[in-house]
Design an enzyme around this catalytic site. Structure first.
Site, PDB file in Angstrom:
ATOM      1  N   HIS A  72     -28.060   3.706   7.245  1.00  0.00           N
ATOM      2  CA  HIS A  72     -27.062   4.528   7.942  1.00  0.00           C
ATOM      3  C   HIS A  72     -26.754   5.759   7.099  1.00  0.00           C
ATOM      4  O   HIS A  72     -26.459   5.646   5.917  1.00  0.00           O
ATOM      5  CB  HIS A  72     -25.759   3.750   8.160  1.00  0.00           C
ATOM      6  CG  HIS A  72     -25.852   2.706   9.231  1.00  0.00           C
ATOM      7  ND1 HIS A  72     -24.819   2.408  10.073  1.00  0.00           N
ATOM      8  CD2 HIS A  72     -26.876   1.896   9.607  1.00  0.00           C
ATOM      9  CE1 HIS A  72     -25.186   1.456  10.918  1.00  0.00           C
ATOM     10  NE2 HIS A  72     -26.434   1.119  10.646  1.00  0.00           N
ATOM     11  N   TYR A 200     -14.736   3.260  12.071  1.00  0.00           N
ATOM     12  CA  TYR A 200     -13.453   2.812  11.518  1.00  0.00           C
ATOM     13  C   TYR A 200     -12.374   3.477  12.360  1.00  0.00           C
ATOM     14  O   TYR A 200     -12.221   4.705  12.318  1.00  0.00           O
ATOM     15  CB  TYR A 200     -13.317   3.245  10.056  1.00  0.00           C
ATOM     16  CG  TYR A 200     -14.236   2.499   9.103  1.00  0.00           C
ATOM     17  CD1 TYR A 200     -15.564   2.859   8.952  1.00  0.00           C
ATOM     18  CD2 TYR A 200     -13.748   1.431   8.343  1.00  0.00           C
ATOM     19  CE1 TYR A 200     -16.403   2.170   8.075  1.00  0.00           C
ATOM     20  CE2 TYR A 200     -14.573   0.744   7.458  1.00  0.00           C
ATOM     21  CZ  TYR A 200     -15.899   1.115   7.328  1.00  0.00           C
ATOM     22  OH  TYR A 200     -16.716   0.435   6.469  1.00  0.00           O
ATOM     23  N   PRO A 292     -11.585  -5.606   2.737  1.00  0.00           N
ATOM     24  CA  PRO A 292     -12.950  -5.225   3.144  1.00  0.00           C
ATOM     25  C   PRO A 292     -13.101  -3.822   3.724  1.00  0.00           C
ATOM     26  O   PRO A 292     -14.217  -3.386   3.999  1.00  0.00           O
ATOM     27  CB  PRO A 292     -13.319  -6.285   4.191  1.00  0.00           C
ATOM     28  CG  PRO A 292     -12.037  -6.863   4.654  1.00  0.00           C
ATOM     29  CD  PRO A 292     -11.060  -6.716   3.541  1.00  0.00           C
ATOM     30  N   LYS A 296     -16.641  -2.860  -0.353  1.00  0.00           N
ATOM     31  CA  LYS A 296     -16.993  -2.769  -1.773  1.00  0.00           C
ATOM     32  C   LYS A 296     -17.238  -4.106  -2.483  1.00  0.00           C
ATOM     33  O   LYS A 296     -17.816  -4.125  -3.569  1.00  0.00           O
ATOM     34  CB  LYS A 296     -15.865  -2.043  -2.531  1.00  0.00           C
ATOM     35  CG  LYS A 296     -15.828  -0.549  -2.289  1.00  0.00           C
ATOM     36  CD  LYS A 296     -16.890   0.152  -3.109  1.00  0.00           C
ATOM     37  CE  LYS A 296     -17.185   1.549  -2.640  1.00  0.00           C
ATOM     38  NZ  LYS A 296     -18.202   1.621  -1.590  1.00  0.00           N
ATOM     39  N   TYR A 384     -17.556   5.839  -0.639  1.00  0.00           N
ATOM     40  CA  TYR A 384     -18.146   4.874   0.310  1.00  0.00           C
ATOM     41  C   TYR A 384     -19.564   4.483  -0.108  1.00  0.00           C
ATOM     42  O   TYR A 384     -19.917   3.309  -0.082  1.00  0.00           O
ATOM     43  CB  TYR A 384     -18.137   5.463   1.727  1.00  0.00           C
ATOM     44  CG  TYR A 384     -18.363   4.421   2.785  1.00  0.00           C
ATOM     45  CD1 TYR A 384     -17.322   3.604   3.230  1.00  0.00           C
ATOM     46  CD2 TYR A 384     -19.633   4.208   3.333  1.00  0.00           C
ATOM     47  CE1 TYR A 384     -17.529   2.617   4.183  1.00  0.00           C
ATOM     48  CE2 TYR A 384     -19.849   3.236   4.286  1.00  0.00           C
ATOM     49  CZ  TYR A 384     -18.792   2.443   4.710  1.00  0.00           C
ATOM     50  OH  TYR A 384     -19.003   1.467   5.656  1.00  0.00           O
TER      51      TYR A 384
HETATM   52  P1  RFL Z   1     -18.711 -15.577  -3.527  1.00  0.00           P
HETATM   53  O1  RFL Z   1     -19.633 -14.963  -2.517  1.00  0.00           O
HETATM   54  O2  RFL Z   1     -17.407 -16.055  -3.097  1.00  0.00           O
HETATM   55  O3  RFL Z   1     -19.535 -16.756  -4.204  1.00  0.00           O
HETATM   56  C1  RFL Z   1     -18.926 -17.717  -5.036  1.00  0.00           C
HETATM   57  C2  RFL Z   1     -19.711 -19.002  -4.947  1.00  0.00           C
HETATM   58  O4  RFL Z   1     -19.190 -19.938  -5.880  1.00  0.00           O
HETATM   59  C3  RFL Z   1     -19.109 -21.224  -5.267  1.00  0.00           C
HETATM   60  N1  RFL Z   1     -18.084 -22.012  -5.991  1.00  0.00           N
HETATM   61  C4  RFL Z   1     -18.375 -22.941  -6.936  1.00  0.00           C
HETATM   62  N2  RFL Z   1     -19.552 -23.392  -7.407  1.00  0.00           N
HETATM   63  C5  RFL Z   1     -19.504 -24.349  -8.382  1.00  0.00           C
HETATM   64  N3  RFL Z   1     -18.343 -24.879  -8.873  1.00  0.00           N
HETATM   65  C6  RFL Z   1     -17.158 -24.447  -8.416  1.00  0.00           C
HETATM   66  N4  RFL Z   1     -16.025 -24.953  -8.907  1.00  0.00           N
HETATM   67  C7  RFL Z   1     -17.134 -23.440  -7.404  1.00  0.00           C
HETATM   68  N5  RFL Z   1     -16.153 -22.790  -6.733  1.00  0.00           N
HETATM   69  C8  RFL Z   1     -16.750 -21.939  -5.887  1.00  0.00           C
HETATM   70  C9  RFL Z   1     -18.755 -20.904  -3.825  1.00  0.00           C
HETATM   71  O5  RFL Z   1     -19.103 -21.975  -2.963  1.00  0.00           O
HETATM   72  C10 RFL Z   1     -19.586 -19.648  -3.568  1.00  0.00           C
HETATM   73  O6  RFL Z   1     -20.875 -19.952  -3.057  1.00  0.00           O
HETATM   74  O7  RFL Z   1     -18.452 -14.562  -4.746  1.00  0.00           O
HETATM   75  P2  RFL Z   1     -19.379 -13.424  -5.395  1.00  0.00           P
HETATM   76  O8  RFL Z   1     -20.751 -13.936  -5.718  1.00  0.00           O
HETATM   77  O9  RFL Z   1     -18.563 -12.815  -6.448  1.00  0.00           O
HETATM   78  O10 RFL Z   1     -19.610 -12.351  -4.205  1.00  0.00           O
HETATM   79  C11 RFL Z   1     -18.553 -11.603  -3.699  1.00  0.00           C
HETATM   80  C12 RFL Z   1     -18.798 -11.274  -2.219  1.00  0.00           C
HETATM   81  O11 RFL Z   1     -19.107 -12.464  -1.535  1.00  0.00           O
HETATM   82  C13 RFL Z   1     -17.578 -10.596  -1.572  1.00  0.00           C
HETATM   83  O12 RFL Z   1     -17.014  -9.656  -2.454  1.00  0.00           O
HETATM   84  C14 RFL Z   1     -17.941  -9.873  -0.264  1.00  0.00           C
HETATM   85  O13 RFL Z   1     -18.337 -10.781   0.727  1.00  0.00           O
HETATM   86  C15 RFL Z   1     -16.761  -9.038   0.245  1.00  0.00           C
HETATM   87  N6  RFL Z   1     -17.032  -8.391   1.536  1.00  0.00           N
HETATM   88  C16 RFL Z   1     -17.777  -7.237   1.615  1.00  0.00           C
HETATM   89  N7  RFL Z   1     -18.325  -6.712   0.494  1.00  0.00           N
HETATM   90  C17 RFL Z   1     -19.141  -5.597   0.590  1.00  0.00           C
HETATM   91  O14 RFL Z   1     -19.621  -5.126  -0.453  1.00  0.00           O
HETATM   92  N8  RFL Z   1     -19.440  -5.002   1.787  1.00  0.00           N
HETATM   93  C18 RFL Z   1     -18.931  -5.477   2.958  1.00  0.00           C
HETATM   94  O15 RFL Z   1     -19.245  -4.951   4.027  1.00  0.00           O
HETATM   95  C19 RFL Z   1     -18.060  -6.618   2.899  1.00  0.00           C
HETATM   96  N9  RFL Z   1     -17.538  -7.151   4.024  1.00  0.00           N
HETATM   97  C20 RFL Z   1     -16.543  -8.968   2.715  1.00  0.00           C
HETATM   98  C21 RFL Z   1     -16.821  -8.311   3.955  1.00  0.00           C
HETATM   99  C22 RFL Z   1     -15.846 -10.165   2.710  1.00  0.00           C
HETATM  100  C23 RFL Z   1     -15.383 -10.697   3.883  1.00  0.00           C
HETATM  101  N10 RFL Z   1     -14.675 -11.908   3.803  1.00  0.00           N
HETATM  102  C24 RFL Z   1     -14.977 -13.026   4.573  1.00  0.00           C
HETATM  103  C25 RFL Z   1     -13.739 -12.079   2.713  1.00  0.00           C
HETATM  104  C26 RFL Z   1     -16.385  -8.835   5.145  1.00  0.00           C
HETATM  105  C27 RFL Z   1     -15.656 -10.017   5.110  1.00  0.00           C
HETATM  106  C28 RFL Z   1     -15.185 -10.529   6.434  1.00  0.00           C
HETATM  107  C1  PHB Z   2     -19.334  -5.818   8.099  1.00  0.00           C
HETATM  108  O1  PHB Z   2     -20.326  -5.406   8.759  1.00  0.00           O
HETATM  109  O2  PHB Z   2     -19.054  -7.017   8.022  1.00  0.00           O
HETATM  110  C2  PHB Z   2     -18.464  -4.847   7.411  1.00  0.00           C
HETATM  111  C3  PHB Z   2     -18.830  -3.506   7.386  1.00  0.00           C
HETATM  112  C4  PHB Z   2     -17.994  -2.587   6.762  1.00  0.00           C
HETATM  113  C5  PHB Z   2     -16.812  -3.012   6.182  1.00  0.00           C
HETATM  114  C6  PHB Z   2     -16.467  -4.354   6.177  1.00  0.00           C
HETATM  115  C7  PHB Z   2     -17.291  -5.277   6.808  1.00  0.00           C
HETATM  116  O3  PHB Z   2     -15.993  -2.102   5.602  1.00  0.00           O
END
Ligand code: RFL
Ligand code: PHB
Length: 388
Positions: A72, A200, A292, A296, A384
């Site tokens: 994108h 957005y 989110p 980031k 971004y």
């Molecule tokens: P995670 O992905 O939470 O992984 C942690 C892992 O550790 C496990 N765990 C354990 N394992 C062993 N022993 C224990 N005691 C444990 N406790 C936990 C868990 O089961 C899990 O598998 O952390 P990590 O690796 O730091 O990654 C971070 C990302 O997952 C997170 O920041 C992003 O998903 C945030 N986020 C977004 N980030 C972006 O860069 N771009 C996006 O577009 C974006 N959209 C989002 C998002 C997060 C969202 N949610 C659900 C919070 C959209 C959403 C809806």
């Molecule tokens: C997503 O596609 O899940 C998404 C995209 C952009 C954001 C957050 C989530 O800022």
């Protein structure tokens, strides 16, 4: 059991760290509470910055992302009945890729297993010991047996609710936090994208994000009460809310389709410092959370482990602890910039119930400023795409 680096958590942070260490000839074991099926199907992030794309490509795990991800070159900000394009590539020379986090996870798991990497799924009772010594240990249960994994370092990559951050004594830690008074209601929809680029949208009824996952799946979110329940939202009610907040009579219409997943997420900004205690290092969501809106979280996790892998490599290669000693300080510079950007996007685009009429006008004026000033559009675009 013994290894060089014990990694707790097989999210993007833990798996990428293990992969980077392997490429530098350093052994690790990854411990994960969930099953492989679960981590490979949990729906989370979607936006990868250029730097994240680059590191996945350079380390040989970016092939499917290149093929199946969507590049994108801009995003749209919608408010006041109009849509305004921010041309990311023209303003920064960079772009973003929309490629689901669980697809990144699948690619990393496949790479680790192909290289005979040790990933232990469905572990329980993880606990950390001896981080103030040079023989830290992780104790855990796996397949009904108690194990102790001894390592030179422990990487706490276990997300916000993991055991690693609490293993740093409260007296040695400072946490910074803001909890927002709203959440995001997210849905996955069987329908082709409604827009070529992410939208957005700010609306008096609340924020909406129109994103995609693939040519046949849309990812949509709307601002909601974080204590609401998905059971209160029939598909009809969900579509009504989206149409009301997004459409303005210019003929553009959000495409409907079968909603096959619904969920509500809370929103917080959080940073815990330091990110190191003795031989324990935190990376990713274990140390910091962003709302989110700035996309980031995953990208910050990637930035952390890139730096951590380099510090660990320096330690083994030249017995230098300088990289590890400055890990927190270096990582925090980037983290606080992303915290600021995510807070700013969140504040600018969401509806705050308690905002005064004055604050609402100021919020609108800020959006007008951003889309009408090349300088402000550039600042948004740089943040971004992660060009800092
Ligand atoms: P995670 O992905 O939470 O992984 C942690 C892992 O550790 C496990 N765990 C354990 N394992 C062993 N022993 C224990 N005691 C444990 N406790 C936990 C868990 O089961 C899990 O598998 O952390 P990590 O690796 O730091 O990654 C971070 C990302 O997952 C997170 O920041 C992003 O998903 C945030 N986020 C977004 N980030 C972006 O860069 N771009 C996006 O577009 C974006 N959209 C989002 C998002 C997060 C969202 N949610 C659900 C919070 C959209 C959403 C809806
Ligand atoms: C997503 O596609 O899940 C998404 C995209 C952009 C954001 C957050 C989530 O800022």
């Amino acid at each position: 059991m013994r290894t060089q680096v014990a990694i707790i958590g097989a999210g993007p942070a833990g798996l990428l760290l293990s992969h980077l260490l392997h490429l530098k000839g350093i052994e690790s074991v990854v411990l994960e509470t969930r099953s492989r099926e679960e981590i490979e199907s949990t729906i989370r992030a979607g936006v990868l910055e250029q730097g994240t794309m680059d590191i996945l490509t350079e380390t040989g795990v970016g092939e499917r992302m290149k093929r199946e991800g969507a590049l994108h070159h801009g995003i749209e900000l919608a408010f006041g009945g109009r849509r305004h394009r921010i041309d990311l590539t023209e303003l920064t020379g960079q772009a973003i890729t929309v490629y689901a986090q669980h697809e990144v996870i699948k690619d990393l798991v496949a790479a680790r297993l192909a290289a005979q990497g040790q990933l232990l799924f469905s572990v329980s009772g993880t606990s950390i010991e001896g981080v103030e010594t040079d023989k830290p240990r992780v104790r855990f249960m796996h397949e009904g047996e108690q194990h102790t994994l001894e390592a030179d370092f422990i990487a706490g990559c276990d997300g916000f609710h993991g055991v690693s951050r609490p293993a740093i004594p409260d007296s040695k830690r400072q946490d910074y936090q803001r909890i927002y008074p709203f959440g995001w209601f997210g849905v996955l929809v069987e329908a082709p994208p409604s827009s070529d680029e992410l939208i957005y949208a700010q609306h008096e009824r609340g924020f909406v994000l129109v994103s995609t996952r693939s040519p046949t799946v849309q990812r949509l979110y709307f601002q909601c009460d974080p204590k609401d329940s998905v059971d209160n939202w029939s598909d009809d009610r969900i579509w009504n809310e989206f149409h009301t907040r997004l459409e303005n009579g210019d003929g553009w219409r959000l495409k409907e389709g079968k909603i096959f997943q619904k969920g509500i997420i809370g929103m917080r900004s959080f940073v815990s410092t330091p990110m190191q205690h003795g031989r324990l290092f935190l990376a990713g969501d274990a140390a910091h959370i962003v709302p989110p809106t700035g996309a980031k979280g995953l990208n910050l996790a990637v930035g952390d482990v890139k730096r951590l892998a380099q510090g660990i490599d320096d330690f083994y290669r030249s017995a230098s602890e300088a990289g590890l000693a400055s890990y927190t300080e270096q990582a925090l510079k980037r983290i606080w910039r992303a915290e600021y950007f995510s807070w700013w996007m969140t504040s600018m685009l969401h509806t705050f119930e308690d905002a005064s009429p004055f604050q609402r006008q100021i919020q609108r004026a800020e959006l007008e400023n951003v889309v009408n000033s090349r300088a402000l559009s550039t600042a948004l675009a740089e943040n971004y795409v992660g060009a800092f």
